[in-house]
Design a protein around this motif. Sequence first.
Motif, short mmCIF file in Angstrom:
data_model
loop_
_atom_site.label_atom_id
_atom_site.label_comp_id
_atom_site.label_asym_id
_atom_site.label_seq_id
_atom_site.Cartn_x
_atom_site.Cartn_y
_atom_site.Cartn_z
N MET A 180 0.84 -1.20 0.00
CA MET A 180 0.00 0.00 0.00
C MET A 180 0.88 1.25 0.00
O MET A 180 0.68 2.15 -0.77
CB MET A 180 -0.93 -0.02 1.21
N LEU A 181 1.88 1.29 0.94
CA LEU A 181 2.78 2.45 0.98
C LEU A 181 4.20 1.98 0.74
O LEU A 181 4.66 1.04 1.39
CB LEU A 181 2.68 3.16 2.34
N LYS A 187 2.82 -1.31 6.64
CA LYS A 187 1.47 -1.12 6.10
C LYS A 187 1.11 -2.27 5.15
O LYS A 187 1.59 -2.32 4.03
CB LYS A 187 1.39 0.21 5.33
N ARG A 196 -1.00 0.73 -7.40
CA ARG A 196 -0.92 2.04 -6.73
C ARG A 196 -0.26 3.07 -7.65
O ARG A 196 0.70 2.76 -8.36
CB ARG A 196 -0.06 1.92 -5.44
N ASN A 324 -9.78 2.47 1.76
CA ASN A 324 -8.92 2.26 0.57
C ASN A 324 -9.78 1.43 -0.39
O ASN A 324 -9.94 0.23 -0.19
CB ASN A 324 -7.67 1.46 0.94
N TYR A 361 -5.17 5.78 -1.51
CA TYR A 361 -5.05 5.55 -0.06
C TYR A 361 -5.98 6.49 0.72
O TYR A 361 -5.98 7.71 0.50
CB TYR A 361 -3.58 5.77 0.34
N HIS A 362 -6.79 5.88 1.63
CA HIS A 362 -7.69 6.64 2.51
C HIS A 362 -8.46 7.72 1.76
O HIS A 362 -8.30 8.91 1.97
CB HIS A 362 -6.86 7.31 3.65
N THR A 395 -5.49 -2.58 5.72
CA THR A 395 -4.02 -2.71 5.79
C THR A 395 -3.63 -3.35 7.12
O THR A 395 -2.50 -3.27 7.55
CB THR A 395 -3.35 -1.32 5.67
#
Length: 1044
Positions: A180-181, A187, A196, A324, A361-362, A395
Amino acid sequence: MELIDLRRQLLSGHLTQDQSRDVKRHITVRLDWGNEHLGLDLVPRKEFETVDEDQISVSDLYKMHLSSRHSVQQSTTQGENTRQRHGEPSRVPVPHHLLVNLKSFTYNSIGEDTDIFFSLYDLREGKTISEKFTVRLNKNGGPKNPEKVDRLCALFTDLSNKDMKRDLYIVSQVIRTGRMLLNDSKKGPPHVQYRRPYGCAVLAMSDVLQIISELKEEKDFVLKVYTCNNENEWYQIHENIIRKSSNKYTAPSNNYGLIISLQLLRGDMEQVRRENPLVFSRGVAITRKLGFPDVIMPGDIRNDLYLTLERGDFERGGKSVQKNIEVTMYVLYADGEILKDCISLGSGEPNLPEYRAFVLYHNNSPRWSEVVKLPIPIDRFRGSHLRFEFRHCSTKDKGEKKLFGFAFTPLMREDGTTLSDESHELYVYKCDENTTFSNHALYLGLPCCKDDFNSCPNIPSSLIFQRSTKETFWICTQLSSTKLTQNVDLLALLKWKAHPDRVMDILGRLRHVSGEEIVKFLQDILDTLFSILDDNTDKYGPLVFQSLVFIINLLRDSKYFHFRPVMDTYIQKHFAGALAYKELIRCLRWYMDRSAEVVRQDHIQEAMRALEYLFKFIVQSRILYSRATCGMEEEQFRTSIQELFQSIRFVLSLDSRNSETLIFTQAALLNSFPAIFDELLQMFTVQEVAEFVRGTLGSMPSTVHIGQSMDVVKLQSIARTVDSRLFSFPESRRILLPVVLHHIHLHLRQQKELLICSGILSSIFSIIKASSLDASVQEEMEMMVESLLDVLLQTLLSIMSKSQSQEAVRGQRCPQCTAEITGEYVSCLLSLLRQMTDIHFQRLMENFQSKDELKEFLLKILCVFRNLMKLSIFPRDWNIMRLLTSNIILTTAQQLAPALHKNFAETDFDFKVWNSYFSLAVLYINQPSLQLENLSPAKRKKILDKYGDMRVMMTYELFNMWQNLGENKIHFIPGMIGPFLGVTLVPQLEVRNIMIPIFHDMMDWEQRKNGNFKQVEAELIDKLDSLVSEGKGDENYRELFGLL
């Protein structure tokens, strides 16, 4: 140096036909420019090759001089805008194709698999104009598919000239697949992969177009990859980079990025494949435009739905942070089966069974703006639907993806039209992670969007799926299909058998369908029209005819002009209406016969404009009928065509002076008329077609008073007749030439429309020169001499006197026009004289009824020739043209001399004619272009080998004519002493030696008459004195007169 380089390129033999044309054009423009500046002669060329003036008519030679002169002037004034100067301007636009090759992606911080998407983006319109080209790389930066090493290239096809002028950018988006990150290993578990957003690069086409247009090979460019500061703005990162909103993205810490090479290719795809085999052997990915190219060719079957995932608005759902959200899309057939291979993320990679959007993301209101292509087979399109599933990607440790809702949309509406090209707001339905969708019928009965809801409001509320009223999801669709339409009227026409009672209405509505839809479905529409015609000719005939006329005229519009080849292919290969010709001929006649009485004639004029293609259909239909029945009803067919021509003649013979509508109808008919000859030649002999045409051209009112606009149309129609294939057959010229010459003769007599007439004449001379070996040409020349020679001389005299008076007044007409018209007519006269044989001159002389007529003719032609000497019609550097003119004047003078002394010597002596002749001879011998002493030895030799010294020949003619005067010489003493002395100034020994005895002769005659020669002596001394004091004459000259 530049010329040497260009010559080297030509000799290398590596250039394509187009390129070598360009190089030749460039070389000739440079050479002509150089010649002009060095004061050298202009070289006439055709297709960049030097021409042999003996092989072409004088009119053609004149035109070549003119076009060479124009191309030099244009090259110096406008640089290189002379592409279409030589040869015919091409009507079909040439597409461009952009080759993009990814050499490498140098990055060192991602460490994950990446997808790189290339597309073309138009900044002004704010939209992507091409499909995407996809490259999949592994975490080391190499291609995921090892076979693709060094083969990561795409061809963006069918970019029109208009596209090349757009504000285009190559946009490259990098999407990574992994955690994700990136910078946070905690995460999300490592086994769950997310798509992504990572970064974006842009390259302005305006910066590179100039470079890649001139180069013939690939050129490398480096693109910096920028990362997005705020994922909420990812959907517009490319715009932010282009507009340099630098607070919204981060530049890379060093200069790494994408290295790509670009190359621009031109031509249709077939040609590009032929000329660049290496590109195609590398497995290049063909990447099309989102819409249709400028030219949709037959056989270009395409059915692509482009879907843009735009944005969504989702509820927080009791969570403290935003979700997400991952969207997954499937294409499902009517039976609920997922269609495999119907989703493409871009060219260059295989199609997929499902599409997973990238995750932001978010973000509860994600904006993706990601385009995917759905190449769904036509037979699967009806009944298929799209399903979008929405999942929240946790996550936390397990990293599960929880389903929380879905949306769907069918691809076709109830009425059989497809989803319209626009944004669609879809309803979001709630569901949980245990929903399996095994029974798709449970949701397909629900409304998918607001329109759907309005059309079926009574939906039971106790359904399994409840709509989430606060959540929405937007997609946008664009269909590029040659087989599916979004137009209800068009669909009704193509499916007319479903509503046989509505056929009349359906045919009437065809006019309201947009041109784009019609040309896209051209073949299907034409098939439908002819099947309706077969179904009930009497009932539907006139309406089908109108529809056909409407479609044919649509293709005359410049936007759709290049669909004419599509229509031609259809008529030749697909058209099957063997009975259609009867009804088409009947309708055409009905329209023409009504032109005398109806007030509004728009529909008649439209039918006249469509004549060419109506005839193509008539002829092909007759061929099919003949084939099927072994030539039955041949007589009836021939009769019906003859009757049709009677109607054509009827329309043209109507007096249109008081009716503007009728003028337009006649003009439309005359404009289309020459286009039908080729069709007729398939069914009739050359003589028969020529008789049809003669009758038609002969039926036009021959007075020149029918109004100027009509005059022009009439002559343009004659001009196109002369330029047609029909006119190239000697047997048709014998029939057509008299009527063509009749019309031209009338116009020249009245001095009307001179430019068009000269164009027609030069075409005729060109054809006659090309076929000058045929026996028939002698007969044609005779017609032309009889009809044209006198009127051409008359025309030239009046143009020349006008141009002289304008020199004085600088009058109304521009001098340029007068010069051009004079040049045209001089070249026509010279063409005629040059192609006349001894027999033609002999007949010409015999045809004069009286001596007065002959005298008038001789005075006219000698006067025109003298003007040619005095007025310097052709510029100084047109040496080839000037020499040829001198040669033709000399041979003509030799032909006229016998008539002069036979008819006007001794007792019938006429001073005016003889004086005219001597003046011409004097002017001729003194012409600057014949003074060979001033030329370089090579040029002098070339002229002497070709023509000899024409001054000497003319001097012999002069001497012989002087001797033929006998007793009448005394009329020219002492008047001719001055002019003859002028001839002796020519520094050519032979000319002097011929002339000196004439002075002895003059003294002799005066001695006989007066017993002394004081008059001659005084005049000689006087003239010699003034000549010598002016510094004329050389040493030899003085010695010569010393002897005298």
